[in-house]
Motif scaffolding. Structure first.
Motif, short mmCIF file in Angstrom:
data_model
loop_
_atom_site.label_atom_id
_atom_site.label_comp_id
_atom_site.label_asym_id
_atom_site.label_seq_id
_atom_site.Cartn_x
_atom_site.Cartn_y
_atom_site.Cartn_z
N TRP A 1 33.75 31.06 -51.77
CA TRP A 1 33.02 31.45 -53.01
C TRP A 1 34.12 31.94 -54.20
CZ3 TRP A 1 27.76 31.07 -53.45
CH2 TRP A 1 27.11 30.83 -52.39
N THR A 2 34.03 32.02 -55.31
CA THR A 2 34.74 32.72 -56.19
C THR A 2 33.76 33.74 -56.82
OG1 THR A 2 35.64 30.39 -56.83
CG2 THR A 2 35.72 32.39 -58.71
N ALA A 3 34.29 35.08 -56.75
CA ALA A 3 33.43 36.09 -56.97
C ALA A 3 33.36 36.18 -58.56
CB ALA A 3 33.95 37.28 -56.44
N ASP A 4 32.20 36.58 -59.07
CA ASP A 4 31.66 36.63 -60.36
C ASP A 4 32.75 37.99 -60.81
OD1 ASP A 4 28.57 35.39 -59.66
OD2 ASP A 4 30.26 34.55 -60.61
N GLY A 5 32.86 38.25 -62.38
CA GLY A 5 33.29 39.12 -62.68
C GLY A 5 32.27 40.38 -63.10
N THR A 6 31.31 40.60 -62.13
CA THR A 6 30.17 41.50 -62.38
C THR A 6 30.72 42.87 -62.29
OG1 THR A 6 29.43 41.65 -60.28
CG2 THR A 6 28.46 39.80 -61.55
N GLY A 7 31.87 43.02 -61.77
CA GLY A 7 32.27 44.49 -61.35
C GLY A 7 31.60 45.32 -60.48
N VAL A 8 30.58 44.59 -59.80
CA VAL A 8 29.73 45.30 -58.69
C VAL A 8 30.25 44.76 -57.53
CG1 VAL A 8 27.36 45.29 -57.63
CG2 VAL A 8 27.69 45.07 -60.08
N THR A 9 30.71 45.84 -56.67
CA THR A 9 31.24 45.86 -55.36
C THR A 9 30.67 46.57 -54.22
OG1 THR A 9 32.83 47.55 -55.77
CG2 THR A 9 33.31 45.39 -56.43
N VAL A 10 30.78 45.94 -52.93
CA VAL A 10 30.39 46.78 -51.85
C VAL A 10 31.55 46.68 -51.01
CG1 VAL A 10 28.93 46.58 -49.91
CG2 VAL A 10 27.92 45.67 -52.12
N ASP B 1 23.31 34.39 -56.44
CA ASP B 1 22.99 32.83 -56.35
C ASP B 1 23.60 32.17 -57.56
OD1 ASP B 1 21.51 33.73 -58.56
OD2 ASP B 1 19.43 33.40 -57.49
N THR B 2 24.38 32.71 -58.33
CA THR B 2 24.92 31.94 -59.63
C THR B 2 26.50 32.00 -59.33
OG1 THR B 2 25.03 34.11 -61.08
CG2 THR B 2 23.13 32.51 -61.37
N SER B 3 26.93 32.61 -58.21
CA SER B 3 28.38 32.69 -58.26
C SER B 3 29.01 31.22 -58.04
CB SER B 3 28.60 33.46 -56.98
OG SER B 3 28.41 34.71 -57.00
N MET C 1 27.47 37.84 -66.44
CA MET C 1 26.88 36.86 -65.60
C MET C 1 25.78 37.42 -64.81
SD MET C 1 27.81 33.55 -63.15
CE MET C 1 28.93 33.24 -64.48
N SER C 2 24.64 36.81 -64.84
CA SER C 2 23.29 37.24 -64.33
C SER C 2 22.99 36.46 -63.01
CB SER C 2 22.28 37.29 -65.34
OG SER C 2 21.79 35.99 -65.52
N GLY C 3 22.27 37.09 -62.12
CA GLY C 3 22.01 36.13 -61.11
C GLY C 3 21.32 37.17 -59.88
N ASN C 4 20.80 36.67 -58.81
CA ASN C 4 20.11 37.42 -57.83
C ASN C 4 21.47 37.58 -56.71
OD1 ASN C 4 17.43 37.51 -58.80
ND2 ASN C 4 17.37 35.58 -57.96
N LEU C 5 21.23 38.65 -56.23
CA LEU C 5 22.20 39.25 -54.96
C LEU C 5 21.76 38.20 -53.93
CD1 LEU C 5 22.28 43.27 -54.80
CD2 LEU C 5 24.07 41.68 -55.42
N LEU C 6 22.92 37.75 -53.15
CA LEU C 6 22.82 36.97 -52.15
C LEU C 6 22.85 37.99 -50.70
CD1 LEU C 6 24.93 33.78 -52.45
CD2 LEU C 6 22.35 34.17 -52.46
N ALA D 1 15.20 33.36 -53.50
CA ALA D 1 14.21 34.22 -52.70
C ALA D 1 14.36 35.39 -53.30
CB ALA D 1 14.54 34.20 -51.28
N GLN D 2 13.02 36.10 -53.31
CA GLN D 2 12.82 37.43 -53.95
C GLN D 2 13.28 38.53 -52.53
OE1 GLN D 2 12.81 37.80 -56.87
NE2 GLN D 2 11.17 39.27 -57.10
N ARG D 3 14.32 39.32 -52.68
CA ARG D 3 14.70 40.28 -51.80
C ARG D 3 14.49 41.62 -51.84
NH1 ARG D 3 15.46 36.68 -47.87
NH2 ARG D 3 16.42 35.00 -48.52
#
Length: 111
Positions: free
Chosen positions: A65-74, A82-84, A1-6, A104-106
């Motif tokens: 929110w339902t986390a996407d399965g991107t595998g990216v974690t913090v 923004d697509t979650s 899934m693609s999208g911009n980080l929030l 927004a561009q971040r």
């Protein structure tokens, strides 16, 4: 899934125009515009929702929110994009529809 980080300071509203803000913003090593990157661990509250049903106030009060399965974690929690998938709820947990995320561009920085 693609999208911009929030980021924790992203401009988010409920479908009726109420403002959604991060309720808990723990410090993170990953920042956007000086604020923590939003994760599935963040809670969001909605204020100012004017929604009524049959003349009875039924405002949105929270966003889940339902986390996407991107595998990216913090810090072990999945990042939000923004697509979650998300849903706004009333105090009685009645679903009200998805939130609206302003694009927004971040600038992302890692400490």
């Amino acid at each position: 899934m693609s999208g911009n980080l929030l980021g924790a300071g992203a401009v988010i509203s409920c479908p009726h125009g109420g403002r959604a803000t991060a309720a808990n913003t723990a410090a993170s090593a990953v920042l956007m515009d000086g604020m923590s990157v939003a994760t599935a661990a963040h809670g969001y509250v909605v204020t100012g929702c004017p929604h009524t049903v049959g003349g009875v106030p039924a405002p949105c009060v929270s966003v889940r929110w339902t986390a996407d399965g991107t595998g990216v974690t913090v810090g072990g929690a999945s990042v939000l994009l923004d697509t979650s998938a998300a849903q706004c709820f009333t105090a009685a947990f009645v679903p009200q529809g998805p939130p609206v995320v302003q694009a927004a561009q971040r600038k992302v920085t890692v400490r």
